[in-house]
Design a protein around this motif. Structure first.
Motif, PDB file in Angstrom:
ATOM      1  N   ALA A  21       0.842  -1.196   0.000  1.00  0.00           N
ATOM      2  CA  ALA A  21       0.000   0.000   0.000  1.00  0.00           C
ATOM      3  C   ALA A  21       0.878   1.247   0.000  1.00  0.00           C
ATOM      4  CB  ALA A  21      -0.926   0.006   1.214  1.00  0.00           C
ATOM      5  N   THR A  22       0.464   2.270  -0.681  1.00  0.00           N
ATOM      6  CA  THR A  22       1.258   3.484  -0.826  1.00  0.00           C
ATOM      7  C   THR A  22       1.643   4.044   0.542  1.00  0.00           C
ATOM      8  OG1 THR A  22       0.188   4.026  -2.922  1.00  0.00           O
ATOM      9  CG2 THR A  22       1.275   5.823  -1.747  1.00  0.00           C
ATOM     10  N   GLY A  23       2.916   4.363   0.681  1.00  0.00           N
ATOM     11  CA  GLY A  23       3.408   4.931   1.926  1.00  0.00           C
ATOM     12  C   GLY A  23       3.989   3.913   2.881  1.00  0.00           C
ATOM     13  N   MET A  24       3.935   2.628   2.543  1.00  0.00           N
ATOM     14  CA  MET A  24       4.390   1.573   3.454  1.00  0.00           C
ATOM     15  C   MET A  24       5.675   0.928   2.952  1.00  0.00           C
ATOM     16  SD  MET A  24       2.416   1.389   6.085  1.00  0.00           S
ATOM     17  CE  MET A  24       2.394   3.174   6.022  1.00  0.00           C
ATOM     18  N   ASN A  25       6.809   1.609   3.108  1.00  0.00           N
ATOM     19  CA  ASN A  25       8.148   1.110   2.778  1.00  0.00           C
ATOM     20  C   ASN A  25       8.377   0.959   1.278  1.00  0.00           C
ATOM     21  OD1 ASN A  25       8.642   0.993   5.506  1.00  0.00           O
ATOM     22  ND2 ASN A  25       8.591  -1.242   5.654  1.00  0.00           N
ATOM     23  N   TYR A  26       7.465   0.325   0.571  1.00  0.00           N
ATOM     24  CA  TYR A  26       7.677   0.076  -0.849  1.00  0.00           C
ATOM     25  C   TYR A  26       7.244   1.301  -1.659  1.00  0.00           C
ATOM     26  CZ  TYR A  26       8.841  -4.698   0.273  1.00  0.00           C
ATOM     27  OH  TYR A  26       9.471  -5.805   0.764  1.00  0.00           O
ATOM     28  N   THR A  27       8.065   1.660  -2.661  1.00  0.00           N
ATOM     29  CA  THR A  27       7.812   2.861  -3.453  1.00  0.00           C
ATOM     30  C   THR A  27       7.851   2.510  -4.940  1.00  0.00           C
ATOM     31  OG1 THR A  27      10.118   3.544  -3.810  1.00  0.00           O
ATOM     32  CG2 THR A  27       9.117   4.119  -1.686  1.00  0.00           C
ATOM     33  N   PHE A  28       7.657   3.532  -5.757  1.00  0.00           N
ATOM     34  CA  PHE A  28       7.801   3.360  -7.201  1.00  0.00           C
ATOM     35  C   PHE A  28       9.081   4.030  -7.692  1.00  0.00           C
ATOM     36  CE2 PHE A  28       3.169   3.247  -6.417  1.00  0.00           C
ATOM     37  CZ  PHE A  28       2.967   1.919  -6.750  1.00  0.00           C
ATOM     38  N   ASP A  45      -2.222  -4.321   1.743  1.00  0.00           N
ATOM     39  CA  ASP A  45      -1.011  -4.562   2.541  1.00  0.00           C
ATOM     40  C   ASP A  45      -0.593  -3.270   3.236  1.00  0.00           C
ATOM     41  OD1 ASP A  45       1.266  -5.607   3.628  1.00  0.00           O
ATOM     42  OD2 ASP A  45       2.330  -5.893   1.736  1.00  0.00           O
ATOM     43  N   LYS A  46      -1.269  -2.966   4.347  1.00  0.00           N
ATOM     44  CA  LYS A  46      -1.091  -1.677   5.029  1.00  0.00           C
ATOM     45  C   LYS A  46       0.147  -1.633   5.922  1.00  0.00           C
ATOM     46  CE  LYS A  46      -5.057  -0.108   3.430  1.00  0.00           C
ATOM     47  NZ  LYS A  46      -5.120   0.967   2.425  1.00  0.00           N
ATOM     48  N   THR A  47       0.822  -2.751   6.098  1.00  0.00           N
ATOM     49  CA  THR A  47       2.017  -2.779   6.936  1.00  0.00           C
ATOM     50  C   THR A  47       3.265  -3.217   6.168  1.00  0.00           C
ATOM     51  OG1 THR A  47       1.661  -5.069   7.623  1.00  0.00           O
ATOM     52  CG2 THR A  47       0.626  -3.342   8.958  1.00  0.00           C
ATOM     53  N   ALA A  48       3.109  -3.602   4.930  1.00  0.00           N
ATOM     54  CA  ALA A  48       4.188  -4.100   4.073  1.00  0.00           C
ATOM     55  C   ALA A  48       4.697  -5.472   4.504  1.00  0.00           C
ATOM     56  CB  ALA A  48       5.351  -3.108   3.998  1.00  0.00           C
ATOM     57  N   GLN A  49       4.033  -6.116   5.454  1.00  0.00           N
ATOM     58  CA  GLN A  49       4.482  -7.440   5.879  1.00  0.00           C
ATOM     59  C   GLN A  49       4.313  -8.472   4.769  1.00  0.00           C
ATOM     60  OE1 GLN A  49       2.554  -8.454   9.573  1.00  0.00           O
ATOM     61  NE2 GLN A  49       3.919  -7.154  10.783  1.00  0.00           N
ATOM     62  N   GLN A  50       3.243  -8.351   3.992  1.00  0.00           N
ATOM     63  CA  GLN A  50       3.036  -9.286   2.901  1.00  0.00           C
ATOM     64  C   GLN A  50       4.088  -9.087   1.816  1.00  0.00           C
ATOM     65  OE1 GLN A  50       0.778 -11.927   2.719  1.00  0.00           O
ATOM     66  NE2 GLN A  50       2.193 -12.411   1.054  1.00  0.00           N
ATOM     67  N   GLY A  68      10.822  -1.418  -5.564  1.00  0.00           N
ATOM     68  CA  GLY A  68      11.431  -0.163  -5.133  1.00  0.00           C
ATOM     69  C   GLY A  68      11.155   0.046  -3.659  1.00  0.00           C
ATOM     70  N   ALA A  69      12.137   0.588  -2.949  1.00  0.00           N
ATOM     71  CA  ALA A  69      12.003   0.879  -1.514  1.00  0.00           C
ATOM     72  C   ALA A  69      13.167   1.787  -1.136  1.00  0.00           C
ATOM     73  CB  ALA A  69      11.997  -0.408  -0.694  1.00  0.00           C
ATOM     74  N   ASN A  70      13.488   1.891   0.149  1.00  0.00           N
ATOM     75  CA  ASN A  70      14.668   2.630   0.548  1.00  0.00           C
ATOM     76  C   ASN A  70      15.888   2.097  -0.198  1.00  0.00           C
ATOM     77  OD1 ASN A  70      12.813   2.773   3.185  1.00  0.00           O
ATOM     78  ND2 ASN A  70      14.128   4.562   3.113  1.00  0.00           N
ATOM     79  N   TRP A  71      16.857   2.974  -0.428  1.00  0.00           N
ATOM     80  CA  TRP A  71      17.989   2.648  -1.301  1.00  0.00           C
ATOM     81  C   TRP A  71      18.747   1.384  -0.874  1.00  0.00           C
ATOM     82  CZ3 TRP A  71      23.055   2.237   0.283  1.00  0.00           C
ATOM     83  CH2 TRP A  71      23.339   2.701   1.578  1.00  0.00           C
ATOM     84  N   GLN A 110      -4.507   7.392  -0.878  1.00  0.00           N
ATOM     85  CA  GLN A 110      -5.742   6.776  -1.341  1.00  0.00           C
ATOM     86  C   GLN A 110      -5.912   6.912  -2.855  1.00  0.00           C
ATOM     87  OE1 GLN A 110      -8.772   8.735   0.971  1.00  0.00           O
ATOM     88  NE2 GLN A 110      -7.766   8.220   2.910  1.00  0.00           N
ATOM     89  N   MET A 111      -5.594   8.101  -3.361  1.00  0.00           N
ATOM     90  CA  MET A 111      -5.737   8.351  -4.800  1.00  0.00           C
ATOM     91  C   MET A 111      -4.813   7.453  -5.610  1.00  0.00           C
ATOM     92  SD  MET A 111      -5.919  12.513  -4.545  1.00  0.00           S
ATOM     93  CE  MET A 111      -5.714  12.834  -6.299  1.00  0.00           C
ATOM     94  N   THR A 112      -3.579   7.331  -5.161  1.00  0.00           N
ATOM     95  CA  THR A 112      -2.613   6.507  -5.889  1.00  0.00           C
ATOM     96  C   THR A 112      -3.090   5.065  -5.979  1.00  0.00           C
ATOM     97  OG1 THR A 112      -0.784   7.922  -5.165  1.00  0.00           O
ATOM     98  CG2 THR A 112      -0.217   5.720  -5.929  1.00  0.00           C
ATOM     99  N   ASP A 113      -3.489   4.512  -4.845  1.00  0.00           N
ATOM    100  CA  ASP A 113      -3.930   3.120  -4.839  1.00  0.00           C
ATOM    101  C   ASP A 113      -5.187   2.914  -5.685  1.00  0.00           C
ATOM    102  OD1 ASP A 113      -1.804   2.604  -3.203  1.00  0.00           O
ATOM    103  OD2 ASP A 113      -2.966   2.386  -1.369  1.00  0.00           O
TER     104      ASP A 113
END
Length: 530
Positions: free
Chosen positions: A227-234, A284-289, A303-306, A482-485
């Motif tokens: 989910a947007t904002g949870m560790n994983y990015t684009f 996936d609101k916690t990025a655990q999945q 994509g995520a932190n470098w 919310q908009m992104t998702d």
């Protein structure tokens, strides 16, 4: 005779006790040894005053196996070395990382926020500064924070100034790389493919991952997302679609209005509908999945932190589950200039604030000032040699990251609130330490850091707070996610109309007001420079 002997014994005992007391009194009046200096911050062990409880926020990141956040190697060091010297007990208040601002708002409203509170959200700091909810820190810093001021410097401290007053203590950010992109090199090798260098090549690679499943896994996921904002990015995908803009346009208008932004989201929508992205990412609101998918070897690209793919909580279980797996850092999103434009961090990190409700502001500044000591920072980041780290070519390398010794965040940044990133007092050493903290993957870490500090830009810093952003910032931040998702999972035929509808709602919800004030503030700030 028996009575007389007994009385003589009592008198002799009393005399002996008196002599001992006198000797003791004389010793107490003698000068202290130069090896045990006494300071105002070092109370007597027999102080009659009960210890003060200093409350400090701590992120609960929900990492599997993490220790008690209030009782571990690091908290015991803090209480032993700062607490005892200041007749204080440092108590940590757990705040879920995914609810950072929401939880802080609840605690602030109830006057229960920790004495040392913090947030990464600048708009939240501005809002509390405006409503007089946090303390001015200039005088406290001057009296009790000289070491802290010297460590942070004027440039970093300036990020915590609102309307000419120091309202927050920003952490110094020593590592400026932000997001990164990673691809399974072993999958590329099996398919005989090179690392993709642009959007089209990446698309074709993701299709090959989906159709040929080089990992031979059930439920292959070409691009792993949460989910947007949870560790994983684009990563810098959006920047690769943005078209040319003036500097004023670039720093004042929201991303939703940037030319090319709709095409960026349309591309992600296409990938989702072609089953190239995690199917249930929005849940996936916690990025655990997403973490589980990566470490189980199902994900080909993300994509995520470098440094995310190189962190031990990702790299070690992945290697255990799929020994041949190897993630390669890549630059793949090229823009109209032929550059891989990407955002980097500003020099400031997390913002530490002291709520107006705090009764321990002086002690809070003393705590941060103590933390700015190089020896303290070193221990909190690396611990004790031979137990928590080993020296490799003069650089500390973390070991024994389990149980009470486990660091619940990279370099213990949740316990080192004055710094974001490794701090060894030298930039070259810092970069080497970043790399060596990924044992066995040092070369990849250096490559990723280099990639993600090339062709970078930083967010524009407005010296004057944007009142509209203070008012609408939280609402707009939630809408962004919310908009992104919603747009990614929309039906392709409905994408354009939904995009236009959501952007209109965003602008009406405060986006227009923030943009208009940004323009005024930018023009005034740039004019003052000329």
């Amino acid at each position: 005779m028996k009575r007389k002997s007994w009385l003589s014994y009592v008198l002799a005992l009393s005399l002996m006790m008196s002599l001992l007391a006198a000797c003791s009194g004389n010793t107490a009046n003698e000068p202290q040894s130069s090896n045990t200096p006494q300071t105002s911050d070092t109370p007597s062990e027999q102080s009659a005053e009960p210890p003060v409880t200093l409350t400090v926020g701590i992120f609960d990141r929900g990492i599997q196996g993490q220790p008690d956040l209030n009782n571990n190697t690091w908290t015991r060091y803090i209480n032993e070395n700062f607490g005892k010297a200041n007749n204080a007990i440092v108590k940590f208040v757990s705040i879920p990382r995914s609810q950072e601002v929401d939880k802080l708002n609840v605690l602030m409203a109830a006057d229960e926020a920790p004495d040392v509170s913090f947030t990464y959200d600048g708009a939240t700091v501005s809002r509390y500064a405006k409503i007089d909810g946090i303390m001015e820190l200039d005088d406290l810093l001057e009296e009790h924070g000289q070491q802290l001021k010297a460590y942070l410097g004027e440039t970093v401290l300036a990020y915590g100034v609102y309307n000419g007053k120091q309202m927050a203590i920003p952490a110094k950010r020593t590592a400026l790389a932000w997001n990164g992109l990673f691809i399974r090199k072993d999958w590329l090798d099996k398919l005989g493919l090179p690392a993709p260098t642009n959007q089209e090549e990446l698309y074709n690679t993701l299709v090959a991952f989906r159709d040929q499943n080089p990992g031979g896994v059930d439920g292959v996921i070409p691009w792993g997302v949460a989910a947007t904002g949870m560790n994983y990015t684009f990563g810098n995908l959006a920047e690769s679609f943005w078209e040319e803009q003036t500097e004023e346009e670039f720093v004042t208008i929201p991303g939703w209005l940037r030319p090319g932004n709709k095409d960026y989201l349309r591309f992600l929508n296409k990938l989702y509908n072609e089953k190239l992205i995690s199917p249930d990412f929005a849940l996936d609101k916690t990025a655990q999945q997403a973490d589980a998918d990566v470490t189980n070897g199902k994900v080909g690209f993300f994509g995520a932190n470098w440094d995310y793919a190189l962190r031990q909580h990702i790299s070690e279980p992945l290697k255990a589950n799929v020994p041949e797996a190897e993630f390669l850092p890549i630059d793949t999103f090229k823009n109209y200039e032929g550059k891989y434009k990407k955002v980097a961090y500003n020099e400031n990190g997390i913002n530490v604030i002291i709520p107006k409700s705090s009764k321990n502001a002086e002690l809070a500044i003393k705590y941060l000032n103590w933390m700015a000591d190089p020896e303290v920072l070193f221990f909190l980041q690396f611990g004790e040699e031979g137990i928590n780290h080993e020296m490799v070519d003069g650089i500390p390398q973390a070991v024994n990251q389990t149980g009470d010794n486990m660091q619940t965040s990279y370099l213990n940044l949740d316990y080192t609130l004055v710094v974001n990133g490794v701090e060894l007092g030298d930039e070259e050493k810092n970069v080497k330490a970043l790399a060596i903290s990924a044992p066995g993957l040092e070369g990849l870490a250096e490559l990723s850091y280099k990639i993600n500090t090339t062709d970078t830009y930083t967010h524009y810093f407005y010296e004057t707070p944007n009142e509209a952003s203070i008012k609408f910032g939280k609402t707009l931040g939630d809408l962004n996610k919310q908009m992104t998702d919603r747009l990614i999972v929309a039906k392709p035929a409905e994408f354009d109309s939904l995009y236009d509808q959501l952007v209109a709602e965003y602008m009406e919800a405060g986006g227009q007001a923030v943009m208009e004030e940004n323009i005024k503030l930018y023009q005034a700030q740039e004019q003052s420079k000329s």
